[in-house]
Design a protein around this motif. Structure first.
Motif, PDB file in Angstrom:
ATOM      1  N   SER A 172      -8.390  -5.787 -15.315  1.00  0.00           N
ATOM      2  CA  SER A 172      -9.029  -4.547 -14.876  1.00  0.00           C
ATOM      3  C   SER A 172      -9.611  -4.752 -13.477  1.00  0.00           C
ATOM      4  O   SER A 172     -10.332  -5.719 -13.235  1.00  0.00           O
ATOM      5  CB  SER A 172     -10.141  -4.152 -15.846  1.00  0.00           C
ATOM      6  OG  SER A 172      -9.603  -3.924 -17.135  1.00  0.00           O
ATOM      7  N   SER A 230      -3.704   4.366  -9.156  1.00  0.00           N
ATOM      8  CA  SER A 230      -3.910   5.113 -10.404  1.00  0.00           C
ATOM      9  C   SER A 230      -4.389   4.219 -11.537  1.00  0.00           C
ATOM     10  O   SER A 230      -4.702   4.701 -12.624  1.00  0.00           O
ATOM     11  CB  SER A 230      -2.592   5.785 -10.826  1.00  0.00           C
ATOM     12  OG  SER A 230      -2.163   6.688  -9.826  1.00  0.00           O
ATOM     13  N   LYS A 231      -4.440   2.908 -11.284  1.00  0.00           N
ATOM     14  CA  LYS A 231      -4.815   1.955 -12.328  1.00  0.00           C
ATOM     15  C   LYS A 231      -6.142   1.257 -12.024  1.00  0.00           C
ATOM     16  O   LYS A 231      -6.519   0.309 -12.718  1.00  0.00           O
ATOM     17  CB  LYS A 231      -3.699   0.912 -12.483  1.00  0.00           C
ATOM     18  CG  LYS A 231      -2.337   1.520 -12.848  1.00  0.00           C
ATOM     19  CD  LYS A 231      -1.247   0.471 -12.875  1.00  0.00           C
ATOM     20  CE  LYS A 231       0.115   1.089 -13.201  1.00  0.00           C
ATOM     21  NZ  LYS A 231       0.184   1.648 -14.548  1.00  0.00           N
ATOM     22  N   ILE A 232      -6.827   1.702 -10.975  1.00  0.00           N
ATOM     23  CA  ILE A 232      -8.074   1.078 -10.545  1.00  0.00           C
ATOM     24  C   ILE A 232      -9.250   2.016 -10.802  1.00  0.00           C
ATOM     25  O   ILE A 232      -9.116   3.237 -10.691  1.00  0.00           O
ATOM     26  CB  ILE A 232      -7.991   0.703  -9.044  1.00  0.00           C
ATOM     27  CG1 ILE A 232      -7.046  -0.480  -8.871  1.00  0.00           C
ATOM     28  CG2 ILE A 232      -9.349   0.375  -8.462  1.00  0.00           C
ATOM     29  CD1 ILE A 232      -6.925  -0.961  -7.453  1.00  0.00           C
ATOM     30  N   TYR A 286      -3.533   0.650  -2.335  1.00  0.00           N
ATOM     31  CA  TYR A 286      -3.459   1.465  -3.545  1.00  0.00           C
ATOM     32  C   TYR A 286      -2.166   2.257  -3.648  1.00  0.00           C
ATOM     33  O   TYR A 286      -1.853   2.821  -4.702  1.00  0.00           O
ATOM     34  CB  TYR A 286      -4.684   2.374  -3.631  1.00  0.00           C
ATOM     35  CG  TYR A 286      -5.964   1.572  -3.684  1.00  0.00           C
ATOM     36  CD1 TYR A 286      -5.999   0.351  -4.368  1.00  0.00           C
ATOM     37  CD2 TYR A 286      -7.119   1.996  -3.044  1.00  0.00           C
ATOM     38  CE1 TYR A 286      -7.153  -0.413  -4.409  1.00  0.00           C
ATOM     39  CE2 TYR A 286      -8.287   1.245  -3.080  1.00  0.00           C
ATOM     40  CZ  TYR A 286      -8.289   0.028  -3.764  1.00  0.00           C
ATOM     41  OH  TYR A 286      -9.433  -0.727  -3.798  1.00  0.00           O
ATOM     42  N   ASN A 306       3.268  -6.988 -13.359  1.00  0.00           N
ATOM     43  CA  ASN A 306       2.980  -6.838 -14.788  1.00  0.00           C
ATOM     44  C   ASN A 306       1.563  -7.359 -15.044  1.00  0.00           C
ATOM     45  O   ASN A 306       1.358  -8.404 -15.642  1.00  0.00           O
ATOM     46  CB  ASN A 306       4.001  -7.620 -15.614  1.00  0.00           C
ATOM     47  CG  ASN A 306       3.856  -7.358 -17.105  1.00  0.00           C
ATOM     48  OD1 ASN A 306       3.293  -6.348 -17.514  1.00  0.00           O
ATOM     49  ND2 ASN A 306       4.341  -8.281 -17.911  1.00  0.00           N
ATOM     50  N   TRP A 307       0.594  -6.600 -14.539  1.00  0.00           N
ATOM     51  CA  TRP A 307      -0.802  -7.043 -14.552  1.00  0.00           C
ATOM     52  C   TRP A 307      -1.552  -6.419 -15.723  1.00  0.00           C
ATOM     53  O   TRP A 307      -1.299  -5.283 -16.111  1.00  0.00           O
ATOM     54  CB  TRP A 307      -1.507  -6.632 -13.261  1.00  0.00           C
ATOM     55  CG  TRP A 307      -0.878  -7.196 -12.014  1.00  0.00           C
ATOM     56  CD1 TRP A 307       0.051  -8.198 -11.928  1.00  0.00           C
ATOM     57  CD2 TRP A 307      -1.145  -6.786 -10.668  1.00  0.00           C
ATOM     58  NE1 TRP A 307       0.368  -8.450 -10.625  1.00  0.00           N
ATOM     59  CE2 TRP A 307      -0.340  -7.600  -9.819  1.00  0.00           C
ATOM     60  CE3 TRP A 307      -1.980  -5.833 -10.087  1.00  0.00           C
ATOM     61  CZ2 TRP A 307      -0.357  -7.469  -8.430  1.00  0.00           C
ATOM     62  CZ3 TRP A 307      -1.996  -5.712  -8.714  1.00  0.00           C
ATOM     63  CH2 TRP A 307      -1.200  -6.530  -7.888  1.00  0.00           C
ATOM     64  N   ASP A 308      -2.508  -7.196 -16.242  1.00  0.00           N
ATOM     65  CA  ASP A 308      -3.336  -6.645 -17.319  1.00  0.00           C
ATOM     66  C   ASP A 308      -4.830  -6.718 -17.010  1.00  0.00           C
ATOM     67  O   ASP A 308      -5.646  -6.272 -17.793  1.00  0.00           O
ATOM     68  CB  ASP A 308      -3.047  -7.362 -18.644  1.00  0.00           C
ATOM     69  CG  ASP A 308      -3.224  -8.876 -18.538  1.00  0.00           C
ATOM     70  OD1 ASP A 308      -3.766  -9.333 -17.523  1.00  0.00           O
ATOM     71  OD2 ASP A 308      -2.808  -9.587 -19.476  1.00  0.00           O
ATOM     72  N   SER A 322       1.469   7.755 -11.333  1.00  0.00           N
ATOM     73  CA  SER A 322       0.747   6.973 -12.333  1.00  0.00           C
ATOM     74  C   SER A 322       1.153   5.503 -12.304  1.00  0.00           C
ATOM     75  O   SER A 322       0.481   4.651 -12.896  1.00  0.00           O
ATOM     76  CB  SER A 322       0.994   7.549 -13.735  1.00  0.00           C
ATOM     77  OG  SER A 322       2.381   7.512 -14.040  1.00  0.00           O
ATOM     78  N   GLN A 323       2.275   5.202 -11.637  1.00  0.00           N
ATOM     79  CA  GLN A 323       2.757   3.820 -11.572  1.00  0.00           C
ATOM     80  C   GLN A 323       2.135   3.028 -10.428  1.00  0.00           C
ATOM     81  O   GLN A 323       2.213   1.797 -10.407  1.00  0.00           O
ATOM     82  CB  GLN A 323       4.287   3.806 -11.422  1.00  0.00           C
ATOM     83  CG  GLN A 323       5.035   4.442 -12.571  1.00  0.00           C
ATOM     84  CD  GLN A 323       4.759   3.728 -13.882  1.00  0.00           C
ATOM     85  OE1 GLN A 323       4.858   2.503 -13.955  1.00  0.00           O
ATOM     86  NE2 GLN A 323       4.396   4.481 -14.911  1.00  0.00           N
ATOM     87  N   GLN A 324       1.548   3.714  -9.453  1.00  0.00           N
ATOM     88  CA  GLN A 324       1.008   3.018  -8.290  1.00  0.00           C
ATOM     89  C   GLN A 324      -0.372   2.449  -8.594  1.00  0.00           C
ATOM     90  O   GLN A 324      -1.087   2.916  -9.488  1.00  0.00           O
ATOM     91  CB  GLN A 324       0.976   3.958  -7.081  1.00  0.00           C
ATOM     92  CG  GLN A 324       2.375   4.252  -6.532  1.00  0.00           C
ATOM     93  CD  GLN A 324       2.384   5.360  -5.501  1.00  0.00           C
ATOM     94  OE1 GLN A 324       2.192   6.532  -5.828  1.00  0.00           O
ATOM     95  NE2 GLN A 324       2.605   4.996  -4.232  1.00  0.00           N
ATOM     96  N   LEU A 325      -0.742   1.417  -7.823  1.00  0.00           N
ATOM     97  CA  LEU A 325      -1.957   0.655  -8.108  1.00  0.00           C
ATOM     98  C   LEU A 325      -3.201   1.526  -8.093  1.00  0.00           C
ATOM     99  O   LEU A 325      -4.119   1.332  -8.897  1.00  0.00           O
ATOM    100  CB  LEU A 325      -2.080  -0.479  -7.070  1.00  0.00           C
ATOM    101  CG  LEU A 325      -3.210  -1.496  -7.269  1.00  0.00           C
ATOM    102  CD1 LEU A 325      -3.104  -2.157  -8.632  1.00  0.00           C
ATOM    103  CD2 LEU A 325      -3.174  -2.547  -6.168  1.00  0.00           C
TER     104      LEU A 325
END
Length: 383
Positions: free
Chosen positions: A83, A27-29, A73, A79-81, A22-25
């Protein structure tokens, strides 16, 4: 709809992304899948692949972006916010003009929605439809290319990737205000091309200049709308490109620093990377370049467009024939120089504008040295 041109992300890529922490990029895209298209109202940055390199002499008929996505990915974000979405790929059209049309439509829509596209090509002639995407915005465009060559080749001879800049300059409507090349290598460019850059009041920085002082590039990116990166500008020892062998060029650290400068610029609204050679080594480098661009984006200071100048320290420097006005931001310590409006009925600037500059250029002016970039911008305003 414009986004019908986009092919969803392959299922094998999505399967690998599901295995990430969940910490890798990855999972945040948000991804464009066959079942779902991202809500663009919630997106700041969009990654797009263009699977067409017919404009170059590439040894590969296909463009493979799988390794880039897997590497990117799998990284950990800062520390990005913002989207981020991966909108998939634009497939090669029946003709190269079809690809241009699709890319222009997709990118134009994204820019109008204040979304920054990161375009991974394909051949560098794709810079032309990226430039044309700004037509509907009715604004002058500043283009910066990180490239060992100027790409002023003849339109009727050779490949479009080596002549796209000629097409940009000649074709109507002509919305190009300034072009700057970062990292050109003299032995790859004819004296005629070098002279043309001067004649058109464009800017060029040799590879050695930037390598010796990479901070020279920061004001250039601060004034750019489009940044086009030719991966052949990176030396082969760092890129792994031994097909188009480049003994000299930017190293991995330098090219990532330039990408960060591009990302940190408040004005840059489009970033393109071209001439990928499909190697695993270069895929790793491209992923890191994109990472640094996104990292830079998150440190934007929002000093452009300019509002009130009350938050800037004003410095007036009298020269023999000119009086220069500099501004220094009390927020970032960055410098600008004022380009005065000249009313002649045809000039491209409609009011006094601020041109990014460096502290060294201010010091030079204090020693009665007229900044070259100021002079060129002033000439473009008058001609």
């Amino acid at each position: 709809m414009e986004f019908d041109f986009l092919k969803p992300i392959d299922s094998d890529v999505l399967d690998k992304i599901k295995k990430l922490s969940s910490q890798q990029l990855g999972s945040k895209i948000v991804f464009h899948t066959k079942d779902q298209f991202p809500d663009l109202n919630k997106i700041n940055i969009a990654v797009i692949g263009v699977l067409d390199n017919r404009g170059s002499d590439s040894a590969f008929s296909d463009v493979d972006l799988l390794a880039i996505r897997e590497e990117l990915y799998g990284m950990f974000p800062g520390n990005w916010d913002a989207s981020i979405a991966d909108l998939g790929d634009i497939l090669a059209g029946n003709s190269i003009e079809d690809t241009y049309f699709a890319l222009r439509k997709v990118v134009s829509t994204l820019i109008k929605n204040k979304i920054i596209p990161i375009v991974i090509g394909g051949s560098q002639d794709l810079t032309y439809p990226l430039y044309r995407a700004y037509d509907e915005l009715e604004q002058m465009v500043n283009l910066v290319s990180i490239d060992s060559k100027f790409d002023f080749g003849k339109e009727n001879g050779g490949k479009p990737a080596t002549s796209y800049l000629t097409k940009i300059i000649i074709d109507e409507p002509n919305n190009l205000f300034n072009y700057c090349n970062i990292g050109y290598q003299t032995y790859y460019n004819s004296q005629e091309e070098i002279d043309l850059v001067e004649k058109l009041f464009f800017d060029g920085y040799r590879l050695g200049e930037i390598s010796n002082n990479i901070a020279l590039a920061e004001p250039v990116f601060r004034d750019a709308d489009i940044v086009s990166l030719d991966l052949n500008s990176v030396k082969s020892a760092d890129s792994g490109n031994f097909i188009t062998f480049a003994p000299n060029g930017f190293n991995g650290k330098e090219i990532c620093a330039l990408a960060r400068y591009a990302g940190i610029s408040d004005k840059v609204s489009l970033f393109g990377l071209f001439n990928h050679n499909n190697s695993i080594q270069e895929s790793v480098l491209i992923a890191q370049i994109i990472w640094y661009f996104i990292e830079g984006y998150h440190y934007r200071s929002n000093e452009y467009p300019f509002g009130s100048r009350e938050n800037y320290l004003k410095y007036i420097v009298p020269l023999e024939e000119e009086t220069l006005v500099f501004y220094k931001s009390d927020k970032t310590d960055r410098w600008w120089i004022e380009i005065p409006f000249v009313s002649n009925g045809s000039n491209k600037l409609k009011r006094n504008t601020l041109l990014p500059c460096s502290y060294d250029e201010y010091l030079g002016a204090c020693n009665q040295e007229l900044p070259e970039r100021w002079w060129k911008a002033q000439r473009k305003n008058i001609v």
